[in-house]
Design a protein around this motif. Structure first.
Motif, PDB file in Angstrom:
ATOM      1  N   GLN A   1      72.597   8.280 -13.117  1.00 21.11           N
ATOM      2  CA  GLN A   1      73.763   8.337 -12.244  1.00 21.11           C
ATOM      3  C   GLN A   1      73.357   8.207 -10.776  1.00 21.11           C
ATOM      4  N   TYR A   2      74.111   7.388 -10.059  1.00 24.49           N
ATOM      5  CA  TYR A   2      73.874   7.220  -8.619  1.00 24.49           C
ATOM      6  C   TYR A   2      75.204   6.894  -7.959  1.00 24.49           C
ATOM      7  N   ARG A   3      75.603   7.755  -7.034  1.00 20.45           N
ATOM      8  CA  ARG A   3      76.861   7.578  -6.317  1.00 20.45           C
ATOM      9  C   ARG A   3      78.038   7.456  -7.288  1.00 20.45           C
ATOM     10  N   GLY A   4      77.990   8.301  -8.317  1.00 16.47           N
ATOM     11  CA  GLY A   4      79.117   8.358  -9.250  1.00 16.47           C
ATOM     12  C   GLY A   4      79.149   7.258 -10.286  1.00 16.47           C
ATOM     13  N   LYS A   5      78.117   6.421 -10.307  1.00 13.38           N
ATOM     14  CA  LYS A   5      78.086   5.341 -11.284  1.00 13.38           C
ATOM     15  C   LYS A   5      76.810   5.447 -12.127  1.00 13.38           C
ATOM     16  N   TYR A   6      76.839   4.839 -13.292  1.00 14.61           N
ATOM     17  CA  TYR A   6      75.689   4.845 -14.198  1.00 14.61           C
ATOM     18  C   TYR A   6      75.091   3.438 -14.243  1.00 14.61           C
ATOM     19  N   TRP A   7      73.779   3.362 -13.996  1.00 13.38           N
ATOM     20  CA  TRP A   7      73.143   2.057 -13.800  1.00 13.38           C
ATOM     21  C   TRP A   7      72.171   1.739 -14.933  1.00 13.38           C
ATOM     22  N   ALA A   8      72.010   0.451 -15.210  1.00 12.71           N
ATOM     23  CA  ALA A   8      71.085  -0.010 -16.249  1.00 12.71           C
ATOM     24  C   ALA A   8      70.585  -1.403 -15.878  1.00 12.71           C
ATOM     25  N   VAL A   9      69.459  -1.775 -16.430  1.00 17.59           N
ATOM     26  CA  VAL A   9      68.922  -3.121 -16.266  1.00 17.59           C
ATOM     27  C   VAL A   9      69.012  -3.823 -17.614  1.00 17.59           C
ATOM     28  N   VAL A  10      69.628  -4.981 -17.652  1.00 14.06           N
ATOM     29  CA  VAL A  10      69.780  -5.742 -18.893  1.00 14.06           C
ATOM     30  C   VAL A  10      68.753  -6.864 -18.904  1.00 14.06           C
ATOM     31  N   ASP A  11      67.905  -6.858 -19.916  1.00 17.46           N
ATOM     32  CA  ASP A  11      66.869  -7.884 -20.057  1.00 17.46           C
ATOM     33  C   ASP A  11      67.063  -8.549 -21.414  1.00 17.46           C
ATOM     34  N   THR A  12      67.412  -9.820 -21.433  1.00 22.01           N
ATOM     35  CA  THR A  12      67.733 -10.490 -22.689  1.00 22.01           C
ATOM     36  C   THR A  12      66.486 -10.698 -23.545  1.00 22.01           C
ATOM     37  N   TYR A  13      66.673 -10.680 -24.846  1.00 17.59           N
ATOM     38  CA  TYR A  13      65.582 -10.818 -25.819  1.00 17.59           C
ATOM     39  C   TYR A  13      65.166 -12.278 -25.951  1.00 17.59           C
ATOM     40  N   GLU A  14      63.870 -12.532 -26.000  1.00 20.99           N
ATOM     41  CA  GLU A  14      63.336 -13.871 -26.206  1.00 20.99           C
ATOM     42  C   GLU A  14      62.538 -13.888 -27.503  1.00 20.99           C
ATOM     43  N   GLN A  15      62.740 -14.918 -28.334  1.00 14.75           N
ATOM     44  CA  GLN A  15      62.177 -14.941 -29.678  1.00 14.75           C
ATOM     45  C   GLN A  15      60.662 -15.052 -29.701  1.00 14.75           C
ATOM     46  N   ASP A  16      60.064 -15.633 -28.660  1.00 10.78           N
ATOM     47  CA  ASP A  16      58.607 -15.797 -28.673  1.00 10.78           C
ATOM     48  C   ASP A  16      57.891 -14.615 -28.018  1.00 10.78           C
ATOM     49  N   LYS A  17      58.592 -13.493 -27.891  1.00 16.37           N
ATOM     50  CA  LYS A  17      57.999 -12.297 -27.300  1.00 16.37           C
ATOM     51  C   LYS A  17      57.612 -11.304 -28.387  1.00 16.37           C
ATOM     52  N   ILE A  18      56.865 -10.282 -27.997  1.00 13.53           N
ATOM     53  CA  ILE A  18      56.391  -9.257 -28.927  1.00 13.53           C
ATOM     54  C   ILE A  18      57.554  -8.694 -29.749  1.00 13.53           C
ATOM     55  N   THR A  19      57.321  -8.504 -31.045  1.00 13.87           N
ATOM     56  CA  THR A  19      58.360  -7.995 -31.930  1.00 13.87           C
ATOM     57  C   THR A  19      58.278  -6.469 -32.042  1.00 13.87           C
ATOM     58  N   ASP A  20      59.323  -5.879 -32.581  1.00  7.56           N
ATOM     59  CA  ASP A  20      59.329  -4.432 -32.792  1.00  7.56           C
ATOM     60  C   ASP A  20      58.237  -4.033 -33.787  1.00  7.56           C
ATOM     61  N   ASP A  21      58.028  -4.854 -34.823  1.00  7.46           N
ATOM     62  CA  ASP A  21      56.982  -4.556 -35.806  1.00  7.46           C
ATOM     63  C   ASP A  21      55.601  -4.565 -35.157  1.00  7.46           C
ATOM     64  N   GLN A  22      55.366  -5.528 -34.271  1.00  7.68           N
ATOM     65  CA  GLN A  22      54.076  -5.586 -33.583  1.00  7.68           C
ATOM     66  C   GLN A  22      53.877  -4.348 -32.714  1.00  7.68           C
ATOM     67  N   ARG A  23      54.906  -3.958 -32.007  1.00 13.39           N
ATOM     68  CA  ARG A  23      54.807  -2.752 -31.166  1.00 13.39           C
ATOM     69  C   ARG A  23      54.520  -1.519 -32.013  1.00 13.39           C
ATOM     70  N   LYS A  24      55.176  -1.417 -33.169  1.00 19.72           N
ATOM     71  CA  LYS A  24      54.956  -0.271 -34.058  1.00 19.72           C
ATOM     72  C   LYS A  24      53.514  -0.230 -34.541  1.00 19.72           C
ATOM     73  N   HIS A  25      52.967  -1.406 -34.905  1.00 16.90           N
ATOM     74  CA  HIS A  25      51.594  -1.455 -35.405  1.00 16.90           C
ATOM     75  C   HIS A  25      50.591  -1.124 -34.296  1.00 16.90           C
ATOM     76  N   ILE A  26      50.856  -1.583 -33.089  1.00 16.23           N
ATOM     77  CA  ILE A  26      49.966  -1.284 -31.968  1.00 16.23           C
ATOM     78  C   ILE A  26      49.908   0.221 -31.721  1.00 16.23           C
ATOM     79  N   TYR A  27      51.071   0.862 -31.658  1.00 14.18           N
ATOM     80  CA  TYR A  27      51.093   2.303 -31.399  1.00 14.18           C
ATOM     81  C   TYR A  27      50.577   3.101 -32.589  1.00 14.18           C
ATOM     82  N   ALA A  28      50.718   2.553 -33.806  1.00 15.67           N
ATOM     83  CA  ALA A  28      50.141   3.213 -34.980  1.00 15.67           C
ATOM     84  C   ALA A  28      48.615   3.196 -34.894  1.00 15.67           C
ATOM     85  N   LEU A  29      48.055   2.090 -34.412  1.00 17.64           N
ATOM     86  CA  LEU A  29      46.607   1.994 -34.248  1.00 17.64           C
ATOM     87  C   LEU A  29      46.121   2.909 -33.126  1.00 17.64           C
TER      88      LEU A  29
END
Length: 220
Positions: free
Chosen positions: A32-60
């Motif tokens: 919240q800032y000045r009575g409003k709620y803020w967010a950054v929207v970053d669109t998904y790109e298919q040639d980027k790291i996948t959720d499965d890859q991120r899970k495996h990295i953090y599992a390691l």
């Protein structure tokens, strides 16, 4: 905090999001800032790291933490720095969505898997091969005599091509053969199933080795 979401509607400069991750009230209040709620929207790109890859990295990362006792944040920092140096990168790699390519994520997983195998860091699960370069992983496991099927240590070096009864193994050019490492139980199962069925079931592809590598593992 990053949240997965689907853009379900767009009218001019306004969009409607369907969240796939829970949004905590505390997180919302912190934005919240000045009575409003803020967010950054970053669109998904298919040639980027996948959720499965991120899970495996953090599992390691977690495997390393549990074996060594090094705190998880320090483990992440260590491997990011080491990978940056090995790849001659200009900055530390980011695991944030859209900040690492699919290829770089696969290379990072291969790096982590190989490091763990070479340094005898045990894995809590074997599914990491689904998002890595399998040949790199299997080579490292063979050189450390780890069973490709079950992960047991002190595995046998198995020829894929039949050597044949009565043949002098010293006269065979082993550099033209394919190898894999299997414990005695898995090796027996491989003979029972047949080599082709076994490889398809285990999702493995035996590899060739150079002369010096064959000497190192005692084949020559």
């Amino acid at each position: 905090m990053e949240l997965r979401a689907e853009i379900t509607r767009q009218e001019g400069n306004e969009i409607t999001l369907k969240l796939y991750d829970p949004l905590e009230v505390k997180t919302l209040l912190n934005s919240q800032y000045r009575g409003k709620y803020w967010a950054v929207v970053d669109t998904y790109e298919q040639d980027k790291i996948t959720d499965d890859q991120r899970k495996h990295i953090y599992a390691l990362f977690k495997d390393y933490e549990e074996y060594t006792g090094v705190p998880l944040d320090a483990v992440e920092a260590k491997f990011k720095y080491d990978f940056m140096v090995e790849q001659n990168m200009d900055e530390l790699p980011s695991l944030a969505r859209n900040n690492m390519s699919l290829k770089a994520a696969s290379e990072f997983i291969s790096y982590l898997v190989t490091y763990c195998i070479q340094n005898d860091i045990p894995f809590r699960k074997q599914q990491f091969y689904l998002t890595t370069d399998t040949s790199i992983m299997l080579y490292a496991m063979l050189m450390k005599r780890i069973c490709w099927s079950c992960g047991k240590r002190n595995a046998e070096i198995a020829h894929v091509e039949a050597v044949g009864m009565g043949r002098d193994r010293k006269s065979i050019d082993h550099t033209q053969h394919h190898f894999m490492s299997l414990c005695s139980d898995c090796h027996k199962r491989q003979h029972q199933m047949g080599i082709e069925s076994f490889m398809q079931t285990e999702h493995i592809k035996p590899i060739k080795l150079k002369y010096e590598e064959l000497k190192q593992i005692g084949v020559m």
